[in-house]
Design a protein around this motif. Structure first.
Motif, short mmCIF file in Angstrom:
data_model
loop_
_atom_site.label_atom_id
_atom_site.label_comp_id
_atom_site.label_asym_id
_atom_site.label_seq_id
_atom_site.Cartn_x
_atom_site.Cartn_y
_atom_site.Cartn_z
N THR A 19 0.85 -1.20 0.00
CA THR A 19 0.00 0.00 0.00
C THR A 19 0.88 1.24 0.00
O THR A 19 1.87 1.31 0.73
CB THR A 19 -0.91 0.03 1.24
N VAL A 20 0.50 2.22 -0.80
CA VAL A 20 1.06 3.56 -0.70
C VAL A 20 -0.13 4.50 -0.53
O VAL A 20 -1.17 4.33 -1.18
CB VAL A 20 1.91 3.94 -1.94
N ALA A 21 -0.01 5.44 0.40
CA ALA A 21 -1.20 6.19 0.81
C ALA A 21 -0.85 7.61 1.22
O ALA A 21 0.31 7.94 1.48
CB ALA A 21 -1.90 5.46 1.96
N ALA A 22 -1.88 8.44 1.30
CA ALA A 22 -1.77 9.81 1.78
C ALA A 22 -2.86 10.07 2.80
O ALA A 22 -4.01 9.66 2.60
CB ALA A 22 -1.89 10.80 0.62
N ARG A 23 -2.49 10.72 3.89
CA ARG A 23 -3.44 11.06 4.95
C ARG A 23 -3.65 12.57 4.94
O ARG A 23 -2.71 13.35 5.15
CB ARG A 23 -2.94 10.59 6.30
N PHE A 24 -4.88 12.98 4.71
CA PHE A 24 -5.20 14.40 4.66
C PHE A 24 -5.36 14.97 6.06
O PHE A 24 -5.81 14.30 6.98
CB PHE A 24 -6.50 14.63 3.89
N LYS A 25 -5.02 16.23 6.19
CA LYS A 25 -5.34 16.94 7.42
C LYS A 25 -6.86 17.11 7.49
O LYS A 25 -7.55 17.12 6.47
CB LYS A 25 -4.65 18.30 7.43
N PRO A 26 -7.40 17.23 8.70
CA PRO A 26 -8.85 17.41 8.81
C PRO A 26 -9.34 18.59 7.98
O PRO A 26 -8.79 19.68 8.03
CB PRO A 26 -9.05 17.67 10.31
N GLY A 27 -10.38 18.34 7.19
CA GLY A 27 -10.96 19.38 6.35
C GLY A 27 -10.27 19.60 5.02
O GLY A 27 -10.82 20.31 4.16
N ALA A 28 -9.11 19.00 4.80
CA ALA A 28 -8.35 19.26 3.58
C ALA A 28 -8.79 18.41 2.40
O ALA A 28 -8.60 18.79 1.24
CB ALA A 28 -6.85 19.06 3.83
N ALA A 29 -9.36 17.24 2.66
CA ALA A 29 -9.71 16.33 1.57
C ALA A 29 -10.77 16.91 0.64
O ALA A 29 -10.85 16.53 -0.54
CB ALA A 29 -10.18 14.99 2.13
N ALA A 30 -11.59 17.81 1.15
CA ALA A 30 -12.65 18.39 0.32
C ALA A 30 -12.08 19.07 -0.92
O ALA A 30 -12.72 19.08 -1.98
CB ALA A 30 -13.47 19.38 1.14
N ARG A 31 -10.88 19.59 -0.81
CA ARG A 31 -10.24 20.24 -1.95
C ARG A 31 -9.95 19.25 -3.08
O ARG A 31 -9.90 19.64 -4.26
CB ARG A 31 -8.95 20.91 -1.47
N PHE A 32 -9.75 17.99 -2.75
CA PHE A 32 -9.33 16.99 -3.72
C PHE A 32 -10.49 16.14 -4.24
O PHE A 32 -10.34 15.47 -5.26
CB PHE A 32 -8.27 16.09 -3.10
N PHE A 33 -11.61 16.15 -3.57
CA PHE A 33 -12.72 15.30 -3.97
C PHE A 33 -13.94 16.09 -4.46
O PHE A 33 -14.72 15.60 -5.24
CB PHE A 33 -13.14 14.39 -2.81
N GLN A 34 -14.12 17.32 -3.95
CA GLN A 34 -15.19 18.19 -4.40
C GLN A 34 -16.57 17.52 -4.32
O GLN A 34 -17.33 17.47 -5.29
CB GLN A 34 -14.90 18.68 -5.81
#
Length: 253
Positions: free
Chosen positions: A72-87
């Motif tokens: 597995t290779v993965a990225a963990r977003f800071k709280p509230g930051a993922a919205a920028r990438f998923f919309q």
């Protein structure tokens, strides 16, 4: 299981808590490990067909079962930051997962999968590829807007380790409690009250691991801002599916 975290590149540091890799090699017996709510959303890419997905905000622990060989290779977003990438409203991902084909489109998800797994690469090479695709996604989004009410609320809640009242926080930010809750559901995934509870639980669960001997749970509850020991026990039941004593014993085993 071999798990390793790495700092993100500078361009992604406002958005990512870390990038990480994991290699699991099991025999006939599956390996199970428990993951507790952490107020974060992750993207995971695994060396299996169409095995790239996002894991939403967790409101309860999950048992992850692995068998055979999985990278597995993965990225963990800071709280509230993922919205920028998923919309999309992040509450749609709560306690579940969605494939990157669904979130990013089939073409982009397939290109990422091919880039990661078609050739033998090192962990650092795969991490670089994943971050390149995250940058591509970031730059394809709309222009950055000023920090939202939810972003300011996240900072306040985390700074206080969850020891805030939502009504007071809303007044401080100049909005209604309902408006703050709506913004949180869309941009974070869960309510600000639940977010604060998980912050407080994480501080308590991490803190007790460093204590020697049998803790005085009433004192632990007081130290981490719980009204009494029963409220501490309630959070451990909700977020670890365990009593504090059983959880700590399992961690020390």
């Amino acid at each position: 299981m071999v798990y390793q975290e790495y700092p993100p590149i500078p361009a992604l540091r406002p958005w990512l808590d870390c990038v990480w890799t994991c290699r699991v090699q099991t025999g006939a017996t599956p390996l199970t490990h428990q993951v507790l709510p952490d107020n974060c959303i992750d993207i995971l890419c695994q060396d299996q067909h169409d095995a790239s997905f996002a894991v939403g905000m967790m409101t309860a622990p999950i048992a992850v079962v692995s068998q055979g060989r999985v990278q597995t290779v993965a990225a963990r977003f800071k709280p509230g930051a993922a919205a920028r990438f998923f919309q999309l409203p992040l509450c749609e991902l709560n306690d579940g997962r969605a494939g990157l084909q669904q979130l990013w489109g089939r073409d982009l998800a397939a290109r990422l999968d091919d880039a990661l797994w078609s050739d033998p690469l090192s962990n650092m090479q795969r991490i670089a590829i994943l971050q390149d695709y995250l940058l591509l996604r970031l730059r394809a989004g709309p222009p950055l807007a000023p920090a939202s009410v939810a972003v300011h609320a996240i900072a306040a809640i985390e700074g206080a380790q969850g020891l805030v009242r939502v009504e007071g926080l809303a007044r401080q930010l100049g909005v209604s409690r309902q408006h703050l809750a709506q913004q949180f559901r869309q941009q974070v995934g869960i309510s600000p009250k639940l977010f604060a509870r998980i912050c407080r639980f994480r501080a308590a669960s991490l803190g007790v691991k460093s204590l020697a001997g049998q803790p005085d749970w009433a004192q632990v509850a007081l130290k981490y801002g719980y009204f009494d020991q029963s409220h501490l026990i309630h959070d451990f039941q909700d977020f670890a599916h365990s009593s504090p004593e059983a959880w700590l014993t399992g961690r020390r085993a």
